[in-house]
Design an enzyme around this catalytic site. Structure first.
Site, PDB file in Angstrom:
ATOM      1  N   SER A 113       0.812  -1.216   0.000  1.00  0.00           N
ATOM      2  CA  SER A 113       0.000   0.000   0.000  1.00  0.00           C
ATOM      3  C   SER A 113       0.847   1.269   0.000  1.00  0.00           C
ATOM      4  CB  SER A 113      -0.971  -0.047   1.176  1.00  0.00           C
ATOM      5  OG  SER A 113      -1.867   1.015   1.114  1.00  0.00           O
ATOM      6  N   HIS A 114       0.715   2.062   1.044  1.00  0.00           N
ATOM      7  CA  HIS A 114       1.374   3.361   1.129  1.00  0.00           C
ATOM      8  C   HIS A 114       2.742   3.270   1.786  1.00  0.00           C
ATOM      9  CE1 HIS A 114      -1.013   2.215   4.491  1.00  0.00           C
ATOM     10  NE2 HIS A 114      -0.156   2.865   5.263  1.00  0.00           N
ATOM     11  N   ASP A 277      -2.509   6.570  -3.328  1.00  0.00           N
ATOM     12  CA  ASP A 277      -1.357   5.961  -2.658  1.00  0.00           C
ATOM     13  C   ASP A 277      -0.652   4.921  -3.524  1.00  0.00           C
ATOM     14  OD1 ASP A 277      -3.330   3.993  -2.521  1.00  0.00           O
ATOM     15  OD2 ASP A 277      -2.495   3.161  -0.673  1.00  0.00           O
ATOM     16  N   ASP A 279      -0.778   1.702  -4.026  1.00  0.00           N
ATOM     17  CA  ASP A 279      -1.539   0.723  -4.805  1.00  0.00           C
ATOM     18  C   ASP A 279      -2.887   1.239  -5.291  1.00  0.00           C
ATOM     19  OD1 ASP A 279      -2.465   0.805  -2.189  1.00  0.00           O
ATOM     20  OD2 ASP A 279      -3.218  -1.249  -2.268  1.00  0.00           O
ATOM     21  N   ASP A 281      -5.595   2.558  -3.747  1.00  0.00           N
ATOM     22  CA  ASP A 281      -6.891   2.418  -3.083  1.00  0.00           C
ATOM     23  C   ASP A 281      -7.214   3.577  -2.139  1.00  0.00           C
ATOM     24  OD1 ASP A 281      -5.046   1.669  -1.192  1.00  0.00           O
ATOM     25  OD2 ASP A 281      -5.984  -0.239  -0.685  1.00  0.00           O
ATOM     26  N   ARG A 282      -6.213   4.402  -1.811  1.00  0.00           N
ATOM     27  CA  ARG A 282      -6.494   5.538  -0.935  1.00  0.00           C
ATOM     28  C   ARG A 282      -6.680   6.819  -1.744  1.00  0.00           C
ATOM     29  NH1 ARG A 282      -3.065   5.217   4.646  1.00  0.00           N
ATOM     30  NH2 ARG A 282      -3.740   3.127   5.172  1.00  0.00           N
ATOM     31  N   LYS A 376     -11.278  -0.509  -1.332  1.00  0.00           N
ATOM     32  CA  LYS A 376     -11.428   0.932  -1.402  1.00  0.00           C
ATOM     33  C   LYS A 376     -10.795   1.391  -2.709  1.00  0.00           C
ATOM     34  CE  LYS A 376      -7.566   1.597   1.766  1.00  0.00           C
ATOM     35  NZ  LYS A 376      -7.442   0.772   2.963  1.00  0.00           N
TER      36      LYS A 376
HETATM   37  C1  G1P Z   1      -4.340   1.196   8.192  1.00  0.00           C
HETATM   38  C2  G1P Z   1      -5.592   2.029   8.328  1.00  0.00           C
HETATM   39  C3  G1P Z   1      -6.804   1.200   7.970  1.00  0.00           C
HETATM   40  C4  G1P Z   1      -6.624   0.618   6.574  1.00  0.00           C
HETATM   41  C5  G1P Z   1      -5.315  -0.130   6.478  1.00  0.00           C
HETATM   42  C6  G1P Z   1      -5.042  -0.620   5.061  1.00  0.00           C
HETATM   43  O1  G1P Z   1      -4.400   0.102   9.071  1.00  0.00           O
HETATM   44  O2  G1P Z   1      -5.718   2.555   9.622  1.00  0.00           O
HETATM   45  O3  G1P Z   1      -7.949   1.999   8.050  1.00  0.00           O
HETATM   46  O4  G1P Z   1      -7.694  -0.248   6.273  1.00  0.00           O
HETATM   47  O5  G1P Z   1      -4.241   0.713   6.869  1.00  0.00           O
HETATM   48  O6  G1P Z   1      -4.937   0.434   4.155  1.00  0.00           O
HETATM   49  P1  G1P Z   1      -3.659   0.093  10.497  1.00  0.00           P
HETATM   50  O7  G1P Z   1      -2.215   0.384  10.236  1.00  0.00           O
HETATM   51  O8  G1P Z   1      -4.288   1.199  11.288  1.00  0.00           O
HETATM   52  O9  G1P Z   1      -3.948  -1.275  11.048  1.00  0.00           O
HETATM   53 ZN    ZN Z   2      -3.293   1.290  -0.373  1.00  0.00          ZN
END
Ligand code: G1P
Ligand code: ZN
Length: 543
Positions: A113-114, A277, A279, A281-282, A376
């Site tokens: 992800s990010h 982000d 990938d 999705d954000r 998302k």
């Molecule tokens: C974080 C975000 C959560 C999201 C996840 C994946 O998880 O808080 O809302 O679904 O990234 O993108 P966390 O690190 O808080 O477990």
């Molecule tokens: Zn992501």
């Protein structure tokens, strides 16, 4: 084709977190690490021989190598076909779209992800089921259990598959179909939103910027915003996906998307800014010198959903993760539709969407989406906002101010303390929880504690229970403090402090969130001994 059974020893740390298994690249590069996890997935999901799988990732460092390994393992494990994005690329929402559109057995998405990428960065892998969504906990837990006992994996001995051209090739008995990573997704977007209205808006001089943060959405943004919607070249910035994301941190928030923030808060700022982000999705939504919190964004989208053709028939319901503000609840109440409160993580929305109970979902962590896919979806949120802007003719700021005036403002912020020693973070949580029996009824300045608990969720569809999802302290006036440990980090622990207050009076709504929340922040610090225990004067990131 020669299939090898490679002896291996089990790992004890392959427990998927909030969103799949995430580790340092160097961990995944270790002998058998990736292979063991992939074999554990294949052993658990029980795909019939000849099944089809979707495969792609966010293009981060190690994506290409991992794709080749997984293709060879899929062939050795009896899959009939793998749909793989060209060059191994698929954004997370696009992968979900492809799984659903072609009715495949499931898909594997390579992404952290990010989290930063590159040789010293993070890598990740997760399995999505036939509905296009992240595997539910009963699958991820079974995969983890399997990984702790796995003693061998199967892999085909074959040369690497060329992934740079669309078309079909063979890997032994298995077909590998290289697909355009953007087209199916872009078509889906065009079916949901009024592209004609958005095109006219842009033609009329409306200016926008989309920051792809050198991550996966560059090609998606260019095709959709610049090609299909006619925005001028250069609308998409940082649009070249790079394996290390240009050494950036591809998380669309006010801290990390600073280039976009400087543009949107600078001289002659465009009307609209957005970022996505690693990938895809954000999303972050900005107006001219104006930030829309993700919680407000979900509520605004819900309130204006009928303006988008794909949602004109109405919403079945909305869902938000527990730490997300209750702004969407207020819209749902007015619309007369249900609003569900789920634990953090998109996987908890899947059952509700599959059962037709909710159309829109959102998380405060810059995640918004709908039942069009089961992830998302960053660009989807951007397009929804553009659709609303095109149809209302108002500015981002006006839309939000009017929204607050109508529904009240849920003033919101999240403070993250990253990279804490795990025992220190656990100590803070324990200290807070240890006061729960005595807190209800206590008064702190203007706030009186109404309830406190460790959030537990019973899925209304399958009855599964997820406990230990975050410590909540609720006050009589609807304000809230939440403490939660992150489940996505790869080093130490991240403590998240979520703060929310409610302001119904339009004359008092246009205030700075940190100032308005100062009282609650003070209470949170007193209750948790955060500074004393962590030695941190400031949060790492405030969103
Ligand atoms: C974080 C975000 C959560 C999201 C996840 C994946 O998880 O808080 O809302 O679904 O990234 O993108 P966390 O690190 O808080 O477990
Ligand atoms: Zn992501």
């Amino acid at each position: 084709m020669n299939i090898q059974t490679v002896p291996s020893t089990p790992f004890d740390d392959q427990k998927p977190g909030t969103s799949g298994l995430r580790k340092k690249v160097s961990v995944f590069q270790g002998p058998h690490y990736l292979e063991n996890f992939v074999q554990s997935i294949f052993d658990i999901i029980g795909a019939a021989p000849g099944s089809t799988l979707v495969l792609g990732g966010d293009g981060r460092f190690y994506n290409r190598e991992a794709i080749q390994v997984i293709l060879k393992m899929a062939a050795a494990n009896g899959f009939g076909k793998v749909l793989v994005g060209r060059d191994g690329i698929l954004s997370t929402p696009a992968a979900s779209c492809v799984i659903r559109k072609y009715g495949t057995f499931g898909g594997i998405i390579l992404s952290a992800s990010h989290n930063p990428g590159g040789p010293d960065g993070d890598f990740g892998i997760k399995y999505n089921t036939a509905n296009g969504g992240p595997a539910p906990e009963k699958i991820t837990e079974a995969v983890f259990a399997r990984s702790k006992a796995l003693e061998s994996y199967r892999i085909a001995e074959a040369p690497d598959v060329a992934l740079d051209r669309i078309g079909e090739t063979a890997l032994g008995d298995m077909k590998v179909e290289v697909i355009d990573p953007v087209a199916d997704y872009a078509d889906l977007m065009e079916s949901l939103f009024d592209f004609g209205a958005i095109r006219d808006l842009i033609k009329g001089g409306f200016r926008l910027r989309f920051d792809a943060m050198h991550a996966v959405t560059g090609p998606y943004g260019r095709e959709i915003l610049e090609q299909r919607l006619g925005a001028p070249a250069g609308t998409v910035i940082n649009g070249e996906p790079l394996p290390d994301f240009g050494q950036g941190h591809p998380d669309p928030n006010l801290t990390y998307a600073h280039e976009l923030v400087e543009i949107m808060y600078g001289e002659d700022a465009p009307d609209f800014g957005a970022a996505s982000d690693g990938d895809g999705d954000r999303n972050m939504i900005l107006g001219r010198r104006f930030f829309v919190t993700p919680s407000d964004s979900l509520a605004v989208i819900a309130a204006n959903a009928a303006l988008a053709p794909g949602y004109a028939a109405g919403l079945a319901g909305v869902a938000r993760s527990m730490p997300t503000s209750a702004a969407a609840d207020r819209v749902a109440a007015k619309l007369g539709i249900p609003c569900y409160e789920t634990p953090t993580g998109w996987k908890f929305f899947g059952n509700l969407m599959d059962a037709g109970k909710v159309t829109l979902c959102g998380e405060e962590s810059f995640g918004t989406g709908s039942s069009h896919v089961r992830e998302k979806d960053g660009l989807w949120a951007v397009l929804f906002w553009l659709n609303i802007l095109a149809k209302t003719g108002q500015s981002v700021e006006d839309i939000v101010y009017r929204h607050w005036a109508e529904y009240g403002r849920n003033i919101y912020s999240r403070h993250d303390y990253e990279g804490l020693p795990s025992d220190v973070a656990a100590g803070v949580m324990e200290h807070v929880a240890s006061q729960f029996a005595a807190l209800p009824g206590q008064r702190f300045g203007e706030y009186q504690v109404k309830f406190c608990d460790d959030f537990s969720y019973t899925d209304p569809i399958d009855g599964s229970v997820s406990a230990g999802q975050g410590l909540r302290i609720g006050f009589e006036d609807g304000s809230r403090i939440v403490f939660r440990l992150s489940g996505t980090g790869t080093e130490g622990a991240t403590l998240r402090l979520y703060l929310e207050a409610f302001e119904p009076d339009p004359a008092k709504q246009r205030v700075d969130a940190q100032l308005a929340l100062a009282g609650l922040i003070g209470i949170a610090h007193d209750l948790s001994q955060l500074k004393q225990r962590t030695g941190r004067e400031q949060p790492t990131v405030i969103t």
